[in-house]
Design a protein around this motif. Structure first.
Motif, mmCIF file in Angstrom:
data_model
loop_
_atom_site.group_PDB
_atom_site.id
_atom_site.type_symbol
_atom_site.label_atom_id
_atom_site.label_comp_id
_atom_site.label_asym_id
_atom_site.label_seq_id
_atom_site.Cartn_x
_atom_site.Cartn_y
_atom_site.Cartn_z
ATOM 1 N N VAL A 277 0.816 -1.114 0.111
ATOM 2 C CA VAL A 277 -0.086 0.003 -0.089
ATOM 3 C C VAL A 277 0.764 1.344 -0.062
ATOM 4 N N GLU A 279 0.572 5.115 0.636
ATOM 5 C CA GLU A 279 -0.505 6.011 0.884
ATOM 6 C C GLU A 279 -0.681 7.154 0.145
ATOM 7 N N VAL A 282 -2.849 5.869 -2.555
ATOM 8 C CA VAL A 282 -4.398 5.274 -1.763
ATOM 9 C C VAL A 282 -5.069 6.740 -1.881
ATOM 10 N N VAL A 288 -7.472 1.104 -2.395
ATOM 11 C CA VAL A 288 -6.387 0.204 -2.666
ATOM 12 C C VAL A 288 -6.874 -0.846 -3.795
ATOM 13 N N PHE A 325 -11.121 -1.204 -0.465
ATOM 14 C CA PHE A 325 -10.270 -2.117 -1.475
ATOM 15 C C PHE A 325 -11.042 -2.260 -2.756
#
Length: 335
Positions: A277, A279, A282, A288, A325
Motif C-alpha cells: 500500500v 499512502e 491510496v 487500494v 479495497f
C-alpha cells in the motif's frame, strides 16, 4: 481482454463504517466522495454504532452515493437490532433505558418490500450461500455470515469453543459444532467470495491483546478456497494479503483448538504475500486497487489462492482513516 469464458468484474469492499458519511471530495482521507465505481459493492458489517434507525438511514445515504449496480451488505456486532436473539435476551435492559428501537423496524428497513434498502438497490444478506446476478454476464457466488466470537456482549456472537462454519467432520476435536449453514468445500462448490464480519485466525485479526480471529473460520476458508475472503470487525487489522493454500486441507480435524492456534493452522498455508500500500497513491485514488485477473499478471488462482481483505474503514479510535479495497476478478460467464 479477460480469458475466454470469463467476465472481468470489479468488486469494491468496505466495512466498519459505523454510520459515517463519505468525506467531501477535498478531504485528505481516502474514504471520501466519490469512491471508485464498481460492478459490486460489498459491505462487511458494522453499518452503525448501536443499530439505531437513524443510523441505518445515514448508512443508506452513504451507500446510495456509491456507484455500483449491485450493493451487498451484511450486519455486524454493532448492528444490534438486526439480531433477533440478541434483542430478545436484552429486551429488559434496553427498555429500562427507554430504548425505542425494535427488531421488526430494523428488518423492515433492510428487508421490507417498501424498505429504504430496496429503494436504494441495497441487498442485506443473511447467513448462507447466495448466487447474485451481477448484470455483466456473470453470477457471483458468495457465502455470508454476520457472526463472530463473543465480543463484549454485542450482537451476532458465538462462543470461542463453538464452530459455526464447518461440518462435524472438519470440526476441531474439543469444539462444539453449531453450524446451521456450514461453508462448502471447494470440491463441493466453487465460491467466489466469503464475506464475514469477523476475521479468521492469524489474518487481519491482530490487536493490542494479540490475535483474536476465529480458528474455525480459518479451517472453513481453507476448505472453500474462495477467490476473496473479506471481513472487518478488527479495525487495527486493516490490510490485505494473498494466501496460497496447501492442498491437503480436506481431512478431518483431530487437533484441539489450542493446538490449532499454536501450530496447526500453519499446515493449511504454503505462503502469504502482503498487498503493498502506497499512502500517496491510496489517497489519490480513494482505494487500494488489487488486480486479481490473469491479464493483470497476478491472477488469484481459483482453488489455490485467496485474497484476505480486512476492509475496516475506521481505525481503533473510530476515525475513518482507512481506504476501501477495489479487486478485479475473472468470473465465469453465467450459463
Amino acid at each position: 481482454m479477460p480469458p475466454s469464458g470469463t467476465v472481468k468484474t470489479r468488486i469494491l469492499i468496505i466495512s466498519d463504517t459505523h454510520s459515517t458519511p463519505l468525506e467531501t471530495p477535498s478531504a485528505s482521507q481516502p474514504f471520501r466522495h466519490p469512491l471508485p465505481s464498481a460492478d459490486v459493492l460489498i459491505h462487511c458489517g458494522d453499518l452503525t454504532m448501536e443499530g439505531l434507525t437513524s443510523e441505518y438511514r445515514k448508512t443508506l445515504d452513504m451507500l446510495a452515493a456509491i456507484d455500483a449496480p449491485v450493493k451487498l451488505v451484511i450486519a455486524g456486532n454493532h448492528d444490534r437490532t438486526l439480531d433477533k436473539e440478541w434483542m430478545r435476551t436484552h429486551e429488559r435492559m434496553l427498555w429500562g433505558k427507554k430504548w425505542r428501537e425494535t427488531y421488526e423496524e430494523a428488518r423492515e428497513i433492510w428487508f421490507g418490500k417498501n424498505g429504504r434498502a430496496r429503494k436504494e438497490g441495497v441487498t442485506m444478506l443473511e447467513e448462507g450461500l447466495h448466487e447474485i446476478d451481477v448484470g455483466n454476464g456473470t453470477i457471483l457466488t458468495l457465502h455470508a455470515s454476520p457472526y463472530q466470537p463473543e465480543f463484549y456482549d454485542w450482537a451476532f456472537p458465538y462462543q470461542k469453543h463453538q464452530d459455526r462454519y464447518n461440518p462435524p467432520s472438519n470440526t476441531l476435536s474439543d469444539a462444539e459444532n453449531i453450524a446451521v449453514n456450514p461453508i462448502s468445500s471447494f470440491s463441493e462448490k466453487a465460491i467466489d467470495v466469503i464475506c464475514t464480519h469477523g476475521p479468521p485466525w492469524k489474518h487481519g485479526d491482530i490487536t493490542a491483546h494479540g490475535n483474536v480471529g476465529c480458528p474455525h473460520l480459518l479451517t472453513a476458508v481453507s476448505r472453500a478456497k474462495p477467490l476473496i475472503h473479506c471481513f472487518g470487525h478488527i479495525h487495527e487489522g486493516w490490510g490485505a494479503e494473498t494466501v496460497t493454500w496447501d492442498k491437503a486441507t480436506e481431512s478431518s480435524e483431530t487437533e484441539t483448538i489450542a493446538q490449532f492456534k499454536a501450530e496447526g493452522w500453519k499446515k493449511h498455508i504454503k505462503r502469504t504475500e502482503g498487498v503493498k500500500v502506497t499512502e500517496k497513491e491510496v489517497k489519490s485514488k480513494r482505494a487500494v486497487f488489487v488486480d486479481g485477473t490473469k491479464e493483470g499478471g497476478k491472477e488469484i488462482r481459483r482453488g489455490e489462492q485467496t485474497l484476505m481483505v480486512n476492509a475496516a474503514i475506521m481505525d481503533v479510535g473510530y476515525d475513518p482513516v482507512n481506504a476501501a479495497f477495489v479487486v478485479d476478478l475473472d468470473l465465469p460467464v453465467k450459463n
